[in-house]
Design a protein around this motif. Structure first.
Motif, PDB file in Angstrom:
ATOM      1  N   ASP A   1      -7.500  36.780  40.938  1.00 53.24           N
ATOM      2  CA  ASP A   1      -8.052  37.018  42.271  1.00 53.24           C
ATOM      3  C   ASP A   1      -8.597  38.446  42.219  1.00 53.24           C
ATOM      4  O   ASP A   1      -7.840  39.404  42.168  1.00 53.24           O
ATOM      5  CB  ASP A   1      -6.942  36.869  43.322  1.00 53.24           C
TER       6      ASP A   1
ATOM      7  N   TYR B   1       2.689  33.644  44.593  1.00 48.55           N
ATOM      8  CA  TYR B   1       2.011  34.078  45.803  1.00 48.55           C
ATOM      9  C   TYR B   1       1.290  35.385  45.514  1.00 48.55           C
ATOM     10  O   TYR B   1       1.849  36.277  44.862  1.00 48.55           O
ATOM     11  CB  TYR B   1       3.012  34.269  46.944  1.00 48.55           C
ATOM     12  N   LEU B   2       0.068  35.493  46.003  1.00 48.26           N
ATOM     13  CA  LEU B   2      -0.741  36.685  45.760  1.00 48.26           C
ATOM     14  C   LEU B   2      -0.004  37.957  46.146  1.00 48.26           C
ATOM     15  O   LEU B   2       0.004  38.928  45.386  1.00 48.26           O
ATOM     16  CB  LEU B   2      -2.067  36.585  46.528  1.00 48.26           C
ATOM     17  N   GLU B   3       0.653  37.955  47.298  1.00 48.61           N
ATOM     18  CA  GLU B   3       1.316  39.177  47.760  1.00 48.61           C
ATOM     19  C   GLU B   3       2.405  39.653  46.800  1.00 48.61           C
ATOM     20  O   GLU B   3       2.752  40.840  46.785  1.00 48.61           O
ATOM     21  CB  GLU B   3       1.862  39.021  49.186  1.00 48.61           C
TER      22      GLU B   3
ATOM     23  N   ARG C   1      -6.093  40.849  40.493  1.00 49.39           N
ATOM     24  CA  ARG C   1      -4.699  40.416  40.592  1.00 49.39           C
ATOM     25  C   ARG C   1      -4.555  39.181  39.717  1.00 49.39           C
ATOM     26  O   ARG C   1      -5.137  38.138  39.986  1.00 49.39           O
ATOM     27  CB  ARG C   1      -4.330  40.114  42.042  1.00 49.39           C
TER      28      ARG C   1
ATOM     29  N   LEU D   1      -3.009  36.066  38.318  1.00 51.90           N
ATOM     30  CA  LEU D   1      -2.082  35.054  38.816  1.00 51.90           C
ATOM     31  C   LEU D   1      -1.543  34.133  37.730  1.00 51.90           C
ATOM     32  O   LEU D   1      -0.383  33.725  37.783  1.00 51.90           O
ATOM     33  CB  LEU D   1      -2.756  34.229  39.920  1.00 51.90           C
TER      34      LEU D   1
ATOM     35  N   ARG E   1       2.007  39.790  43.613  1.00 56.15           N
ATOM     36  CA  ARG E   1       1.314  40.425  42.488  1.00 56.15           C
ATOM     37  C   ARG E   1       0.708  41.771  42.860  1.00 56.15           C
ATOM     38  O   ARG E   1       0.520  42.627  41.999  1.00 56.15           O
ATOM     39  CB  ARG E   1       0.204  39.511  41.973  1.00 56.15           C
TER      40      ARG E   1
ATOM     41  N   ASP F   1      -1.619  43.712  38.936  1.00 60.43           N
ATOM     42  CA  ASP F   1      -2.730  44.173  39.770  1.00 60.43           C
ATOM     43  C   ASP F   1      -3.457  45.262  38.978  1.00 60.43           C
ATOM     44  O   ASP F   1      -3.107  46.434  39.040  1.00 60.43           O
ATOM     45  CB  ASP F   1      -2.191  44.706  41.094  1.00 60.43           C
TER      46      ASP F   1
END
Length: 127
Positions: A39, A5-7, A24, A26, A9, A15
């Motif tokens: 991302d 999940y992006l959050e 970010r 992934l 990272r 990041d």
């Protein structure tokens, strides 16, 4: 199977922050899938010279506006949500953010994770 999940990272070692962007990471080389997925946020009012001489990059804009200008031909392409470009000829280019942009970037070969642009605008070669 890999699930991320992006959050998870944001604000971590995945990041990567530079003056004109933050990326970010992934998926990376160590994930063993043959490419990396980032991302990336391009900051409004910025300009970055980029030359991925060791990588092919595909970029899909999901938010914001800007432009890409090819250094060799001076040809310019507007960037907006829904636009894809692929640097399959290792084109040296200027990336400009008119507004904040959010891009999904895929690199082949895969990046290791901590790359930032060198003085030529490139990421170091990965094997």
């Amino acid at each position: 199977m890999i699930v991320r999940y992006l959050e998870e990272r944001i604000g971590t070692e995945y990041d990567v922050v530079a003056p004109t962007w933050n990326s970010r990471r992934l998926l990376l080389k160590d994930d063993g899938v043959g490419f990396s997925l980032h991302d990336t946020r391009i900051h409004a009012g910025t300009e970055t010279m980029i030359w991925y001489k060791h990588h092919v990059e595909a970029v899909y804009c999901i938010e914001g506006e800007g432009e890409i200008e090819l250094a060799e031909t001076r040809e310019k392409f507007p960037i907006r949500a829904g636009m894809l470009y692929v640097l399959n000829g290792h084109e040296k280019h200027w990336l400009r953010g008119t507004t904040d942009m959010r891009m999904v970037c895929i690199f082949n070969p895969a990046c290791s994770g901590r790359e930032i642009h060198d003085e030529e605008g490139a990421y170091e070669a990965t094997s």
